[in-house]
Design an enzyme around this catalytic site. Sequence first.
Site, PDB file in Angstrom:
ATOM      1  N   CYS A  96       0.807  -1.219   0.000  1.00  0.00           N
ATOM      2  CA  CYS A  96       0.000   0.000   0.000  1.00  0.00           C
ATOM      3  C   CYS A  96       0.840   1.268   0.000  1.00  0.00           C
ATOM      4  O   CYS A  96       0.302   2.368  -0.148  1.00  0.00           O
ATOM      5  CB  CYS A  96      -0.955   0.004   1.201  1.00  0.00           C
ATOM      6  SG  CYS A  96      -2.232  -1.264   1.070  1.00  0.00           S
ATOM      7  N   ASP A 156      -9.966   1.158   8.136  1.00  0.00           N
ATOM      8  CA  ASP A 156      -8.768   0.350   8.306  1.00  0.00           C
ATOM      9  C   ASP A 156      -7.541   1.208   8.045  1.00  0.00           C
ATOM     10  O   ASP A 156      -7.591   2.212   7.343  1.00  0.00           O
ATOM     11  CB  ASP A 156      -8.791  -0.934   7.475  1.00  0.00           C
ATOM     12  CG  ASP A 156      -8.840  -0.718   5.979  1.00  0.00           C
ATOM     13  OD1 ASP A 156      -8.991   0.435   5.539  1.00  0.00           O
ATOM     14  OD2 ASP A 156      -8.729  -1.711   5.234  1.00  0.00           O
ATOM     15  N   GLY A 183     -11.590 -13.961 -12.401  1.00  0.00           N
ATOM     16  CA  GLY A 183     -10.960 -12.663 -12.274  1.00  0.00           C
ATOM     17  C   GLY A 183     -10.469 -12.156 -13.612  1.00  0.00           C
ATOM     18  O   GLY A 183     -10.996 -12.516 -14.675  1.00  0.00           O
ATOM     19  N   ASP A 217      -8.896  -3.840  -4.435  1.00  0.00           N
ATOM     20  CA  ASP A 217      -7.582  -3.426  -3.934  1.00  0.00           C
ATOM     21  C   ASP A 217      -6.517  -4.341  -4.533  1.00  0.00           C
ATOM     22  O   ASP A 217      -6.679  -5.561  -4.560  1.00  0.00           O
ATOM     23  CB  ASP A 217      -7.541  -3.514  -2.404  1.00  0.00           C
ATOM     24  CG  ASP A 217      -6.595  -2.478  -1.799  1.00  0.00           C
ATOM     25  OD1 ASP A 217      -5.454  -2.383  -2.283  1.00  0.00           O
ATOM     26  OD2 ASP A 217      -6.993  -1.775  -0.864  1.00  0.00           O
TER      27      ASP A 217
END
Length: 334
Positions: A19, A228, A143, A72
Amino acid sequence: MTSTTKTVRLTQYAHGGGCACKIPPGELEAVVADLHTHDPGATGELIIGLDDGDDAAVVRIDGGRAIVATADFFTPVVDDPYDWGRIAAANALSDVYAVGGEPLVAVNLLGWPREKLPLDLAKEVLRGGLDVARTAACHVAGGHSVDDPEPKYGMAVTGLADPARLLRIDGGRPGLPLSLTKPLGIGVLNTRHKATGEVFPQAVAAMTALNRDASRAALGAGAGCATDVTGFGLLGHLYKLARASGVTAVVDVAAVPYLEGAREAVRDGHVSGGTRRNLDWVRPWLDPDGFGEDDLLLLADAQTSGGLLVAGEIPGAPVIGELVPLDGPHLRLR
C-alpha cells in the site's frame, strides 16, 4: 515450493511495495474532488460512496440488506509469492470488514510480466489469495489478468451488510475512545525487507490476519465508526476520520503498539516515500506536541493490510486516544 519460487526476489521487480505505492492522498483527493457518484436513477440507494473516502461502497438493495463493493491490488510487498497472495487477499477483504460487512465473493486482479517472471510464481500468488479467501468463507470466482511490466495482485470483493449496522468514517463523536486492532510498523519492516532481504515473520503474520473478528467485535460493541489503517498510515486515516466526523482526534503516543523491530527500521532509514508523503500531507492539520520525527514517521507509516481503527472500545484492542470536540487542528498528539 519449487526452487524458482525460493530464489526470485519479487520485491525487486516493483518500484514500490504494498500500500506504500498508493497515489499520495493529497493528489488523489484533487483528482476525485469534482466527481459526483450519486446517480438517482441507478438501482438501489448508495449509502456510502466517494464523499468521505470510506473503505468500500455500500448500496442498499432492500430494507435489511446492502451490497458492499471494493477493489484493492498492489505490487509485491514480500518476496515469497504465496505470502504476497495471502497478504493482498487479506488486505482486499479488509475493506469489507472495515464498513461492517461480510465478504461473499471475490475475483482476482493480476498483472504479470510474463516474459520476466515464470507463471509458476503467479500460481503461488493466486494460491495464497485463495487460501485466505477460504479462511474468510468467501468464494473466489475467476478474475482478470493482464501482461504488465510490474507484478501486481489483489481482488475485487463483493459483500453483504446490514444497512442499519455499518461502520462509517463520518460516524465519530466527541467522547469516544480510539481503538487500534493491529500494531503499526508493517511499512518500515517491509521497506527493510525490500532493501536487505531480511524476513520479518511478525510483519507477515500481522498482514495475513483477517480483520473479521475485529469488525464483528466493533459491531457487537455498538460502534458505528471505523476505518482500516493501510497506505495513508495511522495519521492519514485518522485525519480522514476526524475531518469527516467534524472532531479532533487525540493520540496517546505512548499507547500506540508497534511490531518488534519497527523503531530500529526507522532509525536505520528504512522509510518509504509513501510514508514521508503521508506525513507531509497531514502536517498542516497536526499538533505534534514536540514529538520527534521518528515518532511522526512511525505514526504515518504506510501500512499494508493493517488493523481497524475503531471509534469505540473493543475487547483485546488497545485504546490509543480519543475523539474530542473540534478544537484547532483535526489531529493532536500527547
